[in-house]
Design an enzyme around this catalytic site. Sequence first.
Site, PDB file in Angstrom:
ATOM      1  N   ARG A 332      -0.753 -24.771  13.489  1.00  0.00           N
ATOM      2  CA  ARG A 332      -2.086 -24.332  13.919  1.00  0.00           C
ATOM      3  C   ARG A 332      -3.128 -24.685  12.869  1.00  0.00           C
ATOM      4  NH1 ARG A 332      -5.012 -20.906  17.562  1.00  0.00           N
ATOM      5  NH2 ARG A 332      -3.193 -20.550  18.869  1.00  0.00           N
ATOM      6  N   GLU A 756      -8.853 -12.818  17.160  1.00  0.00           N
ATOM      7  CA  GLU A 756      -8.791 -13.629  15.953  1.00  0.00           C
ATOM      8  C   GLU A 756     -10.053 -14.426  15.638  1.00  0.00           C
ATOM      9  OE1 GLU A 756      -4.278 -15.074  15.447  1.00  0.00           O
ATOM     10  OE2 GLU A 756      -5.068 -15.359  17.455  1.00  0.00           O
TER      11      GLU A 756
END
Length: 816
Positions: A332, A756
Site C-alpha cells: 500500500r 483512515e
Amino acid sequence: MNQATNLSEVIHINKDPALKNAGPIGKSIPHESAHLHVSGQATYIDDLPEWEGTLHAALGLSTCAHGRIKKLDLSAVYTAAGVRCVYLAKDIPHHNNCGPIVADEPIIADDVIQFYGQVIFVVAADTYQQARAAVRLAKVEYEAFEPILTIDDAIKAESWVLPPVDLKRGETAESLKNAPHRLQGSSAVGGQEHFYLEGQISYAYPKEDHTIHVHCSTQHPTEMQHLICHALGYRAHQVSVEARRMGGGFGGKESQSAQWACIASLLAVKTGKPVKLRLDRDDDMVATGKRHGFDFEWDVGFDDEGRILGLQIQIASNCGFSVDLSGPVNDRAICHIDNAYYLDAVAIRSLRCKTHTVSNTAFRGFGGPQGMFPIEYIIDDIAYYLGHDPLAVRLINFYDDVTQIAAHPETARNTTHYGTTITDNVIPSLVKELAQSCDYTARRAEIDAFNAQSPIIKKGFALTPVKFGISFNATLYNQAGALVHVYSDGTVLLTHGGTEMGQGLYSKIRQIVAHEFAIPLADVRFSATDTSRVPNTSATAASSGTDLNGKAAQAACITIRTRLAIFAAELAHTTLDHVVFSEGHVYAGTDDAIDGKGLQKWTFGELVLRAYQARIQLWDSGFYKTPDIHWNPAIRFGRPFYYFAYGAAATEVAIDTLTGETQILRVDVLHDVGQSINPAIDIGQIEGGFIQGMGWLTSEELYWVKSGAKTGHLFTHAPSTYKIPTAADCPSIFNVKLFNNQNVENTIHRSKAVGEPPFMLALSVFSALRDAVSAAVEAETGIRTKLKPKLEAPATPESILRAIHLGISQPFGPRP
C-alpha cells in the site's frame, strides 16, 4: 410527517428532497453508545462479570534482543502464591504460530529469542496481581547474539522478512537524465504506538464437548477464530469469538490481538477454567507491534515549473522480526507514493527489513501515510529549489480531473503507476476551494512579514492534499455479511461482521437499517459481533467497515422489506408499486380501488405482527462484495481500490528557535466523505485522525536502547516516556468542513470512507514545520540556498533544533 390522506400524498412525501431531513440518513445523530460511554455503563471485556473460578494470566517476557535461552529456571514460579498453571511453547498441542499470513511468529518462543519483550512463558493464577508477581520470579540465562535494530543495519546485512520489490513505469533513467533540473534527497519517518485506551485483552472460557467461547478486543474475530483453532487443533465450529466494542484499535487489534487470544484459549483448555489475559500498559507497549518506520532515498527530475518528469525512490521499512502484515502494508505504501500527483516515469524499490524488534503491523492508513510522506517532502524540495510557492508546484502536478480529461483525452494524466485509471478526482477543485476559504495567499504574505521581524519565533505554513484508495489490497477481504432479525413487535436486532472500536460503525449501520424500514432509531439494536452469528468475516480495517457491512445489512433489510411489501399488497389487493414505508408506517392500496378497500395503513409493528401470524419469514442474512476491483499481487498491477477519498489541510505553525518547541496555531480542513451518512461522526473522525497523524509526525518518538545490558529494550514503553498529543496540543483554531460531493461509485448512500484518509491530512503539519525551519535558517545565515533544510519525523524539539543547526552549519549540503 403531516398525515397523508391518500397514497399519492405518501409517495410525494417520500420523493420530496426534504425527506432526507426527516429520516436518519445524513443526520448528525449521536454515537449509539454515547450515553453508555459518558455514564460508565458501556461494557468492555474487563467489565464483564467473571465466571466462577476465573484465572488470570500474565506474561514472562525475554530480556534479550536476540539470542538463545540457555537456562530457564521456573521453580519459584511454579510454587508462587495462587499459581495454577505455567505454560511453555512445548505445551501447545498443535501449531505454535500466530502469524496472520506467514507462520513465522511463535505464540510462545521456544529457545530462539527474536526481540526484547518476546513471550517465553505464561502463568495463570487466581488473581491478576498473583500472576504478575509470579512471572517476575523466573531466572533466565541467554546466549546473546548481535541484534539488528535499525533499518540501516538491516540493509547493510541484507536482512529481509520478505524479498525486495521493484515497480517501474516509464523510462525513469532517461527522464532523469533529460530533466532540466534534478535533486537527490533522503529522509526518514518513525513508527508509532497505537496507544488504544483499552489494552489488549481476551477472556476465554471452555464449554461442553470441546468447544470454547472467547471475548476478544479485536478488529478481526474470524482471524482470531482461525488461529485459536490452529493452536488447539480444533475446527472452526468449535470456537466462537465475540467482540461487542473496543476501547480503540487503530489497526493494533487487527492481527496483534491473536497472540493473546491464543494464549487465553490455550490456558483455558489446559486448566478447564475460564482465563482472562489483560496486558499491563508497559507489557502491551513492549510486546505489541507498531506502525512501520520508513527510510527514504530518492532522485527526482523536474522542469522549470516544478512538474515531476522522473522519480527514482527507495523505500525501506522496519518490519520487525516477523512478516505479520508487512507485505500488504508495504504494497500500500507503494500504491500511495504518488499521493495526488501524476508520475509518468517512476521506479520504486521497496525493502522489507527484518530487525530484532517487535513485529510491526497495521496502523491507521496501513502504509499509505508512509508512502505519501516522501512525495510531499519532494514537492517541498522542488518548490524551494525553484523559488516557487509549494502550492503552485502541487497544483501543476495533480492528476487531471474530469474537466481536464474531457478537454484533452489524448494526453490525460489520470492513470496511476500501478495501472488504475482515476475517474473521480476532485483534488484540483477541492484544494482551490480550501485555498480560497483559508485565505492562503494573504496569510502566506503575512507569515513572511512576521518572520522578517521576529528573531526567535518563526512561523510556517503549508497546504497539502490527500488521495487515499478505499478497499483491501487483498481482494478476497472485500466482502461482508449481516444478519437482521425483525421481531413480531416491530423491533429490529442486527449483527454483522464489522467491529466497533469507537469509530461509529454500529451507529451508521443502525441509521442505514432504520432508513430501510422507515422506523425510529430506537427500534433498532445491535447484538455483539460474533463468529457464531456471522461467519467468515473480514477485518474491520482499510476504512471499509461501513462500505462493506452497511451494504450487507441493507441487502438483508431489502429482502425482509420486500416480503412485507408483498404481504401488504396482498392484504390491500394492490401491487407492489402501491406499497410505501414511511415514518413508522406502511401504506398500501390506491385511492380509487374498485374493491372498496382503498388506502390501507398500518404501523410497522402492526404489519409485522400480521406477517408473523401469516408465517412470513421476518429475518434474513445479507451479503456484499465490492465490485469492479482486481489486483495482481505478483506484478502489483490492477485496480485494487473501488474509489478514492480526497481531502486537504492548511496548517500554520510556530517554532521557538532556541528550544525547538512547536505550536500548531491554526488548521483548516476540507475533506471529501461523499454524501455523509452522519456528519457529526465523520467530522469527529476527521478531527481525531488529524490529531493522531500530527502526533506521529511531531511528538510520538519510539526509541530502542542501542547498547548495554538492555540493548533492544523499548525505552519509550509508557506514557511517561512516550508523548501522544493532548488537548493542549490541539490547534486553537481548527476549522473542519465536508466537501460537497457524492461518490461516483454505488457505495452505501453514495458515502465515502472516513476512518483512515484524514490521518494523512497531518502531513501539512510537517510541511509547515519544515517551512518554519527554513525561515529560521535563512534568517540566521542571511542566504537562501537551493537546498531546503533537512528535517526528519517525528519533528520533536530535538529534531527541530538539529535541522536548524545543520541548516546553519551546512547551508549548501551535504545532501542527502
